[in-house]
Design an enzyme around this catalytic site. Sequence first.
Site, PDB file in Angstrom:
ATOM      1  N   ARG A  22      42.764  68.893  57.680  1.00 35.69           N
ATOM      2  CA  ARG A  22      42.325  68.373  56.384  1.00 35.69           C
ATOM      3  C   ARG A  22      42.870  66.957  56.264  1.00 35.69           C
ATOM      4  NH1 ARG A  22      44.291  71.558  51.406  1.00 35.69           N
ATOM      5  NH2 ARG A  22      42.736  73.068  52.106  1.00 35.69           N
ATOM      6  N   GLY A  23      42.013  66.021  55.856  1.00 27.40           N
ATOM      7  CA  GLY A  23      42.450  64.645  55.712  1.00 27.40           C
ATOM      8  C   GLY A  23      42.927  64.039  57.020  1.00 27.40           C
ATOM      9  N   ASP A  30      43.054  77.054  52.867  1.00 26.07           N
ATOM     10  CA  ASP A  30      43.644  76.668  54.149  1.00 26.07           C
ATOM     11  C   ASP A  30      43.248  77.729  55.169  1.00 26.07           C
ATOM     12  OD1 ASP A  30      45.025  74.432  53.082  1.00 26.07           O
ATOM     13  OD2 ASP A  30      46.677  75.724  52.436  1.00 26.07           O
ATOM     14  N   CYS A  67      46.170  76.289  49.017  1.00 24.29           N
ATOM     15  CA  CYS A  67      47.183  75.275  48.749  1.00 24.29           C
ATOM     16  C   CYS A  67      47.984  75.638  47.501  1.00 24.29           C
ATOM     17  CB  CYS A  67      46.519  73.912  48.573  1.00 24.29           C
ATOM     18  SG  CYS A  67      47.667  72.602  48.084  1.00 24.29           S
ATOM     19  N   ILE A 127      57.098  67.962  54.843  1.00 19.95           N
ATOM     20  CA  ILE A 127      56.432  66.751  54.350  1.00 19.95           C
ATOM     21  C   ILE A 127      55.099  67.141  53.729  1.00 19.95           C
ATOM     22  CG2 ILE A 127      55.464  64.503  54.969  1.00 19.95           C
ATOM     23  CD1 ILE A 127      57.532  64.337  57.190  1.00 19.95           C
ATOM     24  N   GLU A 128      54.899  66.730  52.493  1.00 22.30           N
ATOM     25  CA  GLU A 128      53.674  67.089  51.784  1.00 22.30           C
ATOM     26  C   GLU A 128      52.492  66.368  52.431  1.00 22.30           C
ATOM     27  OE1 GLU A 128      50.432  67.108  49.809  1.00 22.30           O
ATOM     28  OE2 GLU A 128      51.520  65.258  49.308  1.00 22.30           O
ATOM     29  N   SER A 129      51.412  67.102  52.674  1.00 25.65           N
ATOM     30  CA  SER A 129      50.349  66.609  53.548  1.00 25.65           C
ATOM     31  C   SER A 129      49.531  65.463  52.946  1.00 25.65           C
ATOM     32  CB  SER A 129      49.420  67.760  53.951  1.00 25.65           C
ATOM     33  OG  SER A 129      48.820  68.341  52.813  1.00 25.65           O
ATOM     34  N   HIS A 167      51.274  75.815  54.346  1.00 19.97           N
ATOM     35  CA  HIS A 167      51.151  76.420  55.672  1.00 19.97           C
ATOM     36  C   HIS A 167      52.492  76.914  56.207  1.00 19.97           C
ATOM     37  CE1 HIS A 167      47.949  73.444  55.181  1.00 19.97           C
ATOM     38  NE2 HIS A 167      47.276  73.929  56.209  1.00 19.97           N
ATOM     39  N   GLU A 168      53.481  76.012  56.163  1.00 28.49           N
ATOM     40  CA  GLU A 168      54.786  76.321  56.743  1.00 28.49           C
ATOM     41  C   GLU A 168      55.425  77.529  56.057  1.00 28.49           C
ATOM     42  OE1 GLU A 168      54.378  71.721  56.494  1.00 28.49           O
ATOM     43  OE2 GLU A 168      53.776  73.481  55.346  1.00 28.49           O
TER      44      GLU A 168
END
Length: 281
Positions: free
Chosen positions: A256-257, A195, A188, A87-89, A227-228
């Site tokens: 983040r966020g 990151d 990113c 899932i895109e953050s 990250h993944e």
Amino acid sequence: MSKYSDAKELAGLTLGKKTDYANQYDPSLLQPVPRSLNRDDLQLGDELPFMGHDIWTLYELSWLNNKGLPQVAVGEVYIPATSANLIESKSFKLYLNSYNQTRFDSWEEVRQRLITDLSHCAGEAVEVAVNSVTHYTQQPIVTMEGECIDEQDIDISSYDFDDRLLEGAAGEEWVTETLHSHLLKSNCLITNQPDWGSVEIRYQGHKIDREKLLRYLVSFREHNEFHEQCVERIFTDLMKYCQPESLTVFARYTRRGGLDINPYRSTEQAKPDHNHRMARQ
């Protein structure tokens, strides 16, 4: 840049673009990214060499109860590594913001909405916990297990990713050990924003040369992946060059966020023994 940074599957993402913030519940804001993008590059087939989950912590989760009183919680989400999509953050953040001015009858309703929407986006059932802030007041701030490899007196002049830094890293001695580093930094895939993370490596096999391992981890410093994807790359590279009998790679990234992502990949078990946060989280 990653080999697939220009993939058509990434073109429609809100990441890196100016967006409006919705405050009424909207599950359509969630955006998937196919895991196959980096797994094809890593030559991973349907039979994955690892188990695991992406563990998300949701620090900015809020909604209104049925009387209009704001509620706040901390969420924990476990997305299986076997799911078709990550899932895109940024889309995750926008989706959570859409809860802010929406009324729900109960905390359980919120949890069930999260389960339904995130499972649909990931393409597989996810696990969700929605906890009160007081749930965390007695939980410890922890560090990684095992020995830290960061204090080595070595010269480094290149920060371009290079998996060949692990060539010859497997020694003769057979060991069971856990190592960790706080020097993991990548960028990113879309925005090039940094990151920051820590990574724990637990393995049984031929002893891994710590200088080579540290040089390899530092080479992610200018690398662009989610990250993944970075964690799966670390796992597959260690398997390729060091061929351990068992291996676990667990990274914990700074938030983040209002979100942090903690990917876990292992030959031994699908989840870590705990999900305690670290000092930088």
